[in-house]
Write an enzyme that holds these catalytic residues in place. Structure first.
Site, short mmCIF file in Angstrom:
data_model
loop_
_atom_site.label_atom_id
_atom_site.label_comp_id
_atom_site.label_asym_id
_atom_site.label_seq_id
_atom_site.Cartn_x
_atom_site.Cartn_y
_atom_site.Cartn_z
CG HIS A 156 -1.69 -1.21 1.45
ND1 HIS A 156 -2.96 -1.42 0.97
CD2 HIS A 156 -1.34 -2.35 2.10
CE1 HIS A 156 -3.37 -2.63 1.32
NE2 HIS A 156 -2.40 -3.22 1.99
CB SER A 282 12.77 22.40 -14.85
OG SER A 282 12.05 23.62 -14.83
CE LYS A 288 11.69 19.17 -10.48
NZ LYS A 288 10.44 19.50 -11.13
CD GLU A 295 8.29 12.18 -15.09
OE1 GLU A 295 7.41 12.87 -14.59
OE2 GLU A 295 9.37 12.64 -15.50
#
Ligand code: ARG
Length: 450
Positions: A156, A282, A288, A295
């Site tokens: 979980h 970024s 970043k 992704e």
């Protein structure tokens, strides 16, 4: 521009119809296989006495020239052609003249296209299988390099128990191993046939199809047979659906693995460092370092599932035998194959360069809640009923959170209140990642496959 049909028509095809029905923009990928099919087909025609030796030689040298142009990349189909079959027929006519019109004897694009997609799929499957094997070996290597590293295991997405890091990767090795088997099975199920014609077979004896043993046939390990049922050959695309299903399951595994690595690379987890060469930045936030590759792997899953659904829905309710709807099986198939091929290549390199932040992981393993089950198991082994032990340790954990006291620092009197068997010595022995993973004995001893 040659059409493979047209005799019975008194009008030119409407431009919009031509534009709407053509498939050349995507089936040109099959050029190589279409020519191999034609080279085999002329062997069959010769065996059947439908070509003179001279005609056969002329057609063969014409097709071989086209074959060379395809591998050199100089054969670029023009958009006005309806499909790759018409285009190659046209090229052959330009190269060898009238004799080219004999090529389509006892042949239909309905069986030509199935042969082409099957050949293409066999090539792509072999390549994907090789990439999976490579990726598996990188994951196994990562596992064996980190044999002694323990990490918090999750259920979980909440901390559960310590696990061995290699166990984590070995789980993916097992999943990818099954993916490999699924794809190899799909490969085995591809039945390459010639002689289905449009749907009912051709007037050439099936023995001639068997006899056409050419150099091309030898290269095809699956072998080629006359169809046992030509209607089945031209009308089914179950092999496409089987491949797309196996690729979708593989994609689901890659996506889950990507998701974990995205989490592990976040500051919140901070388990791993992905190499700079495999991240992006970024345009606004200078700090970043983003895991875009992972992704995108996760993101492509929708495309893979979508491609499977496209073909499943397309096939549903089609009357036997061939229907033009089936032309639309190619883009989803090509797309899924190419996505997975690229993903496996980039993931293999990305994983080769993952570094584990052992110090950070070790700190996370100090969380005492990870050892609650070990504490309960200890009591159980001393004959306390499990339900009772569960409640006792649950209360101990609740007390720990309320009081802010660490279990490992609790005094003997405090621990005793929960159960007389709990002593500072015992809890300190149990709150240990090494002890915890060693105490799990139900797992079959396996060697890491390298
Ligand atoms: N382009 C078609 C396909 O991909 C094959 C051609 C069959 N066309 C036909 N009108 N019978 O399925």
């Amino acid at each position: 521009m040659t059409k493979l049909w047209g005799g019975r028509f008194s009008k030119k095809t409407n431009k919009l119809v031509e534009e709407f029905t053509k498939s050349i923009q995507f089936d040109q990928k099959l050029a190589k296989y279409d020519v191999i099919g034609s080279l085999i087909h002329i062997d069959i025609l010769k065996e059947a006495g439908l070509l003179t030796t001279e005609e056969y030689q002329t057609l063969k040298s014409g097709l071989e020239k086209i074959q060379k142009e395809i591998s050199a990349g100089t054969l670029i189909p023009n958009p006005p052609f309806e499909d790759i079959h018409s285009y190659i027929q046209d090229q052959l006519e330009k190269k060898v003249g009238n004799v080219a019109s004999k090529l389509h004897t006892c042949r239909s694009r309905n069986d030509q296209i199935v042969f082409d997609i099957k050949m293409y799929s066999l090539d792509m499957l072999a390549d994907i299988e090789m990439h999976i094997q490579h990726f598996i070996s990188i994951l196994s290597e990562l596992a064996s390099k980190n044999l002694n590293v323990k990490i918090p295991g999750y259920t979980h997405l909440q901390r559960a128990m310590p696990i061995k890091l290699w166990f984590y990767f070995d789980a993916y090795v097992a999943m990818l191993g099954r993916d490999l088997e699924r794809l190899m099975n799909a490969e085995k199920n591809i039945n390459l046939t010639m002689g289905a014609g449009a749907l009912a077979g051709t007037f050439i004896e099936s023995s001639k199809y068997n006899q056409a043993a050419s150099t091309h046939l030898k290269k095809i390990k699956a072998g080629i047979n006359p169809p046992s049922n030509p209607i089945d050959t031209v009308s089914d695309r179950d092999f496409v659906i089987e491949i797309l299903s196996a690729l979708s399951i593989l994609q689901m595994h890659l996506s889950r693995l990507a998701e974990d690595m995205i989490l592990w690379a976040s500051k919140e987890f901070d388990f791993i460092e992905i190499d700079d060469a495999f991240c992006t930045g970024s345009s606004l936030m200078p700090q970043k370092k983003n895991p875009d590759v992972l992704e995108l792997v996760r993101g492509y899953t929708g495309r893979l599932y979508g491609n499977l659904i496209i073909v499943l829905v397309m096939m549903k309710g089609l009357p036997l035998a061939y229907n033009r709807d089936m032309q639309l099986d190619k883009e989803p198939l090509f797309d899924s194959f190419e996505i997975v091929q690229k993903e496996l290549q980039v993931l293999t390199e990305l994983f080769k360069n993952i570094k584990f932040k052992e110090e950070n992981i070790r700190k996370q393993l100090e969380d005492e809640s990870l050892y609650a089950t070990d504490l309960a198991d200890y009591l159980v082994q001393k004959r306390v009923p499990f339900k009772e032990a569960h409640t006792i340790i649950g209360k101990l954990i609740q007390y720990k959170y309320k009081s802010g006291e660490e279990i490992r620092n609790m005094r003997a009197e405090t621990l005793k209140k929960f159960h007389p068997l709990l002593t500072p010595k015992i809890v300190n022995k149990l709150i240990d990642p090494e002890y915890s993973v060693k105490s799990k004995k139900s797992v079959r001893k396996t060697k890491i496959k390298l």
